[in-house]
Motif scaffolding. Structure first.
Motif, mmCIF file in Angstrom:
data_model
loop_
_atom_site.group_PDB
_atom_site.id
_atom_site.type_symbol
_atom_site.label_atom_id
_atom_site.label_comp_id
_atom_site.label_asym_id
_atom_site.label_seq_id
_atom_site.Cartn_x
_atom_site.Cartn_y
_atom_site.Cartn_z
ATOM 1 N N ALA A 347 7.365 84.049 -119.201
ATOM 2 C CA ALA A 347 6.610 84.827 -120.183
ATOM 3 C C ALA A 347 5.102 84.699 -119.962
ATOM 4 O O ALA A 347 4.356 85.676 -120.071
ATOM 5 C CB ALA A 347 6.994 84.386 -121.592
ATOM 6 N N ASN A 348 4.661 83.482 -119.632
ATOM 7 C CA ASN A 348 3.223 83.252 -119.430
ATOM 8 C C ASN A 348 2.848 83.150 -117.959
ATOM 9 O O ASN A 348 1.694 82.870 -117.637
ATOM 10 C CB ASN A 348 2.795 81.968 -120.154
ATOM 11 C CG ASN A 348 2.988 82.056 -121.649
ATOM 12 O OD1 ASN A 348 2.608 83.040 -122.272
ATOM 13 N ND2 ASN A 348 3.596 81.028 -122.231
ATOM 14 N N ASP A 349 3.843 83.352 -117.077
ATOM 15 C CA ASP A 349 3.608 83.276 -115.632
ATOM 16 C C ASP A 349 2.982 81.931 -115.256
ATOM 17 O O ASP A 349 1.959 81.851 -114.576
ATOM 18 C CB ASP A 349 2.707 84.433 -115.176
ATOM 19 C CG ASP A 349 2.771 84.628 -113.655
ATOM 20 O OD1 ASP A 349 3.805 84.248 -113.056
ATOM 21 O OD2 ASP A 349 1.795 85.131 -113.076
ATOM 22 N N GLN A 350 3.630 80.863 -115.728
ATOM 23 C CA GLN A 350 3.123 79.513 -115.502
ATOM 24 C C GLN A 350 4.218 78.617 -114.939
ATOM 25 O O GLN A 350 5.410 78.854 -115.168
ATOM 26 C CB GLN A 350 2.576 78.899 -116.800
ATOM 27 C CG GLN A 350 1.287 79.524 -117.307
ATOM 28 C CD GLN A 350 0.780 78.818 -118.543
ATOM 29 O OE1 GLN A 350 1.537 78.180 -119.282
ATOM 30 N NE2 GLN A 350 -0.518 78.930 -118.787
ATOM 31 N N TYR A 351 3.779 77.581 -114.232
ATOM 32 C CA TYR A 351 4.682 76.559 -113.695
ATOM 33 C C TYR A 351 4.371 75.251 -114.425
ATOM 34 O O TYR A 351 3.203 74.869 -114.570
ATOM 35 C CB TYR A 351 4.472 76.389 -112.189
ATOM 36 C CG TYR A 351 5.472 75.449 -111.533
ATOM 37 C CD1 TYR A 351 6.705 75.918 -111.103
ATOM 38 C CD2 TYR A 351 5.177 74.101 -111.342
ATOM 39 C CE1 TYR A 351 7.633 75.072 -110.501
ATOM 40 C CE2 TYR A 351 6.088 73.249 -110.743
ATOM 41 C CZ TYR A 351 7.317 73.736 -110.323
ATOM 42 O OH TYR A 351 8.215 72.896 -109.731
ATOM 43 N N TRP A 352 5.412 74.548 -114.868
ATOM 44 C CA TRP A 352 5.194 73.336 -115.644
ATOM 45 C C TRP A 352 6.018 72.171 -115.085
ATOM 46 O O TRP A 352 7.072 72.364 -114.479
ATOM 47 C CB TRP A 352 5.557 73.551 -117.123
ATOM 48 C CG TRP A 352 6.956 74.028 -117.335
ATOM 49 C CD1 TRP A 352 7.395 75.313 -117.397
ATOM 50 C CD2 TRP A 352 8.138 73.200 -117.482
ATOM 51 N NE1 TRP A 352 8.763 75.377 -117.574
ATOM 52 C CE2 TRP A 352 9.246 74.092 -117.647
ATOM 53 C CE3 TRP A 352 8.360 71.831 -117.506
ATOM 54 C CZ2 TRP A 352 10.558 73.634 -117.802
ATOM 55 C CZ3 TRP A 352 9.661 71.363 -117.668
ATOM 56 C CH2 TRP A 352 10.743 72.262 -117.829
ATOM 57 N N VAL A 353 5.509 70.966 -115.286
ATOM 58 C CA VAL A 353 6.181 69.732 -114.852
ATOM 59 C C VAL A 353 6.061 68.722 -115.989
ATOM 60 O O VAL A 353 4.972 68.524 -116.557
ATOM 61 C CB VAL A 353 5.532 69.146 -113.581
ATOM 62 C CG1 VAL A 353 6.141 67.773 -113.278
ATOM 63 C CG2 VAL A 353 5.713 70.079 -112.408
ATOM 64 N N ASN A 354 7.164 68.083 -116.333
ATOM 65 C CA ASN A 354 7.181 66.978 -117.296
ATOM 66 C C ASN A 354 7.860 65.781 -116.642
ATOM 67 O O ASN A 354 9.005 65.880 -116.224
ATOM 68 C CB ASN A 354 7.934 67.365 -118.575
ATOM 69 C CG ASN A 354 7.149 68.313 -119.445
ATOM 70 O OD1 ASN A 354 5.925 68.197 -119.542
ATOM 71 N ND2 ASN A 354 7.822 69.265 -120.087
ATOM 72 N N LEU A 355 7.137 64.689 -116.576
ATOM 73 C CA LEU A 355 7.667 63.463 -115.965
ATOM 74 C C LEU A 355 7.464 62.295 -116.921
ATOM 75 O O LEU A 355 6.346 62.065 -117.405
ATOM 76 C CB LEU A 355 6.966 63.171 -114.637
ATOM 77 C CG LEU A 355 7.274 61.828 -113.964
ATOM 78 C CD1 LEU A 355 8.751 61.721 -113.612
ATOM 79 C CD2 LEU A 355 6.411 61.630 -112.723
ATOM 80 N N THR A 356 8.559 61.561 -117.174
ATOM 81 C CA THR A 356 8.493 60.360 -117.997
ATOM 82 C C THR A 356 9.010 59.191 -117.168
ATOM 83 O O THR A 356 10.093 59.277 -116.578
ATOM 84 C CB THR A 356 9.355 60.509 -119.266
ATOM 85 O OG1 THR A 356 8.910 61.632 -120.003
ATOM 86 C CG2 THR A 356 9.253 59.263 -120.123
ATOM 87 N N ILE A 357 8.246 58.110 -117.110
ATOM 88 C CA ILE A 357 8.641 56.921 -116.348
ATOM 89 C C ILE A 357 8.545 55.697 -117.241
ATOM 90 O O ILE A 357 7.504 55.461 -117.877
ATOM 91 C CB ILE A 357 7.742 56.711 -115.120
ATOM 92 C CG1 ILE A 357 7.711 57.966 -114.244
ATOM 93 C CG2 ILE A 357 8.237 55.522 -114.296
ATOM 94 C CD1 ILE A 357 6.796 57.843 -113.034
ATOM 95 N N ASN A 358 9.602 54.930 -117.273
ATOM 96 C CA ASN A 358 9.604 53.659 -117.976
ATOM 97 C C ASN A 358 9.263 52.560 -116.968
ATOM 98 O O ASN A 358 10.040 52.297 -116.049
ATOM 99 C CB ASN A 358 10.969 53.402 -118.624
ATOM 100 C CG ASN A 358 11.002 52.105 -119.416
ATOM 101 O OD1 ASN A 358 9.990 51.431 -119.564
ATOM 102 N ND2 ASN A 358 12.169 51.759 -119.914
ATOM 103 N N LEU A 359 8.118 51.914 -117.140
ATOM 104 C CA LEU A 359 7.648 50.901 -116.196
ATOM 105 C C LEU A 359 8.081 49.499 -116.571
ATOM 106 O O LEU A 359 7.623 48.529 -115.958
ATOM 107 C CB LEU A 359 6.116 50.961 -116.094
ATOM 108 C CG LEU A 359 5.528 52.313 -115.656
ATOM 109 C CD1 LEU A 359 4.004 52.232 -115.614
ATOM 110 C CD2 LEU A 359 6.069 52.716 -114.290
ATOM 111 N N ALA A 360 8.953 49.360 -117.557
ATOM 112 C CA ALA A 360 9.394 48.019 -117.979
ATOM 113 C C ALA A 360 10.178 47.350 -116.872
ATOM 114 O O ALA A 360 10.932 47.988 -116.147
ATOM 115 C CB ALA A 360 10.239 48.140 -119.236
#
Length: 360
Positions: A347-360
């Motif tokens: 819809a917005n002609d966008q590329y997205w990335v979501n990254l979650t890292i647990n460093l424990a």
């Protein structure tokens, strides 16, 4: 000088304790269960017990150290069974020979059956069955021990090969930084020297710091998150040199408050992707980069517009190898401790990335 590892010492101790327990059962507990108050066992009985234990020890280690590795584990199953059968006959023959040589049967008969005449050809069947059972137990236990040791050795080799493979693969994956970035940045700094020497010097300092990070920190398995954040900030600052006024940057990066550690250069492919696909010289665009640090968890997000890149440029030939390699690194370094999602917002002609890292 031969040195033994704690694991080897423990194995030797377990073997010694096992044989001590067997000797206690054969030499002490078993005779004590008889009519000890009524009879006095002859010395031949104790010599036979010692001889029997010595034979069992010899059979145990010959089978586990020689016969199983050289015959059974090489697929010669029928030969192994033949050796076991021949070994049983030899074991039984040695017991009979020792009893005849030491007059064991006659002395035991005199103790337990003094009123009956001794018949040297008549044997006590339960005793023979018990001795053959001891032989089979010794064979079974030694075979099991040898097979377990083989499995442990194979498993250790497999783990070592996996570790070497993973280290080699990670070394390769960490080296996937785009070299064109450095060449382009150097060209921009060169052009900047004619316009603003102080800015050129500052940019050169940032590039030098980034190169030092790549050369030294990237050789380690882990680095401080604060250094990774500084590397990201330097990268963004240098990329700004290439941007026109049509590009709007929305940068939100938290400063780490603890000495958290992370694998180096995990976020670079996502940043490169933003600036490679999200910039246009003719249209307005926006790049959003956000890193939020909550305790031991890092939330990283990027969002950029999608513009076609020049098919003749070096970046066009990479085919997204950086993102693929980063996915592989994450799966190797943070299994079950990361969540990576990316896609296109049509819809917005966008590329997205979501990254979650647990460093424990």
């Amino acid at each position: 000088m031969l040195s033994l590892t704690p694991k080897k010492n423990l194995s030797i101790l377990v073997h010694i304790l096992g044989w001590i327990m067997l000797c206690v059962v054969l030499l002490i507990l078993s005779p004590l269960s008889w009519r000890m108050g009524e009879v006095s066992l002859p010395v031949q009985f104790w010599w036979k017990q010692i001889f029997l234990v010595s034979l069992l020890i010899l059979i145990f280690y010959s089978n586990s150290g020689i016969i199983v590795p050289k015959i059974l584990l090489r697929g010669k199953n029928y030969l192994y069974l033949l050796i076991i059968v021949v070994g049983a006959l030899l074991f039984y023959g040695l017991i009979i020979y020792f009893e005849q040589f030491s007059l064991y049967s006659e002395k035991m008969h005199q103790v337990f059956n003094p009123d009956r005449p001794f018949n040297p050809k008549k044997r006590w069947l339960p005793g023979d069955v018990f001795q053959l059972l001891l032989y089979l137990i010794s064979i079974g236990l030694s075979t099991s021990v040898s097979l377990v040791q083989k499995w442990q050795k194979d498993e250790a080799i497999r783990r070592e090969l996996d570790r070497q493979r993973i280290n080699t693969e990670l070394s390769y994956l960490k080296a996937q930084i785009n070299p064109h970035f450095f060449f382009n940045t150097l060209n921009n700094i060169y052009a900047l020297t004619n316009l603003d020497v102080s800015k050129a010097q500052e940019a050169l300092l940032k590039l030098s710091r980034m190169m030092r990070y790549v050369l030294y920190e990237n050789q380690k398995n882990e680095t401080l998150l604060s250094k990774e954040v500084r590397f990201i900030e330097d990268y963004i600052e240098l990329m700004k040199m290439r941007l026109s006024s049509r590009v709007k940057l929305d940068i939100q990066i938290d400063e780490p408050k603890e000495d958290l550690v992370i694998a180096p250069m995990l976020f670079l492919p996502f940043l490169e992707n933003c600036f490679k696909h999200g910039i246009s010289s003719q249209k307005d665009s926006e790049i959003k980069i956000k890193m939020e640090i909550m305790g031991e968890t890092v939330f990283f997000e990027t969002r950029n517009h999608i513009f076609p890149i020049n098919p003749d440029s070096p970046e066009a030939k990479e085919n997204g190898i950086g993102l693929v390699n980063t996915q592989r690194r994450l799966s190797l370094l943070y299994p079950e401790k990361h969540r990576l999602k990316f896609g296109k917002d049509e819809a917005n002609d966008q590329y997205w990335v979501n990254l979650t890292i647990n460093l424990a």
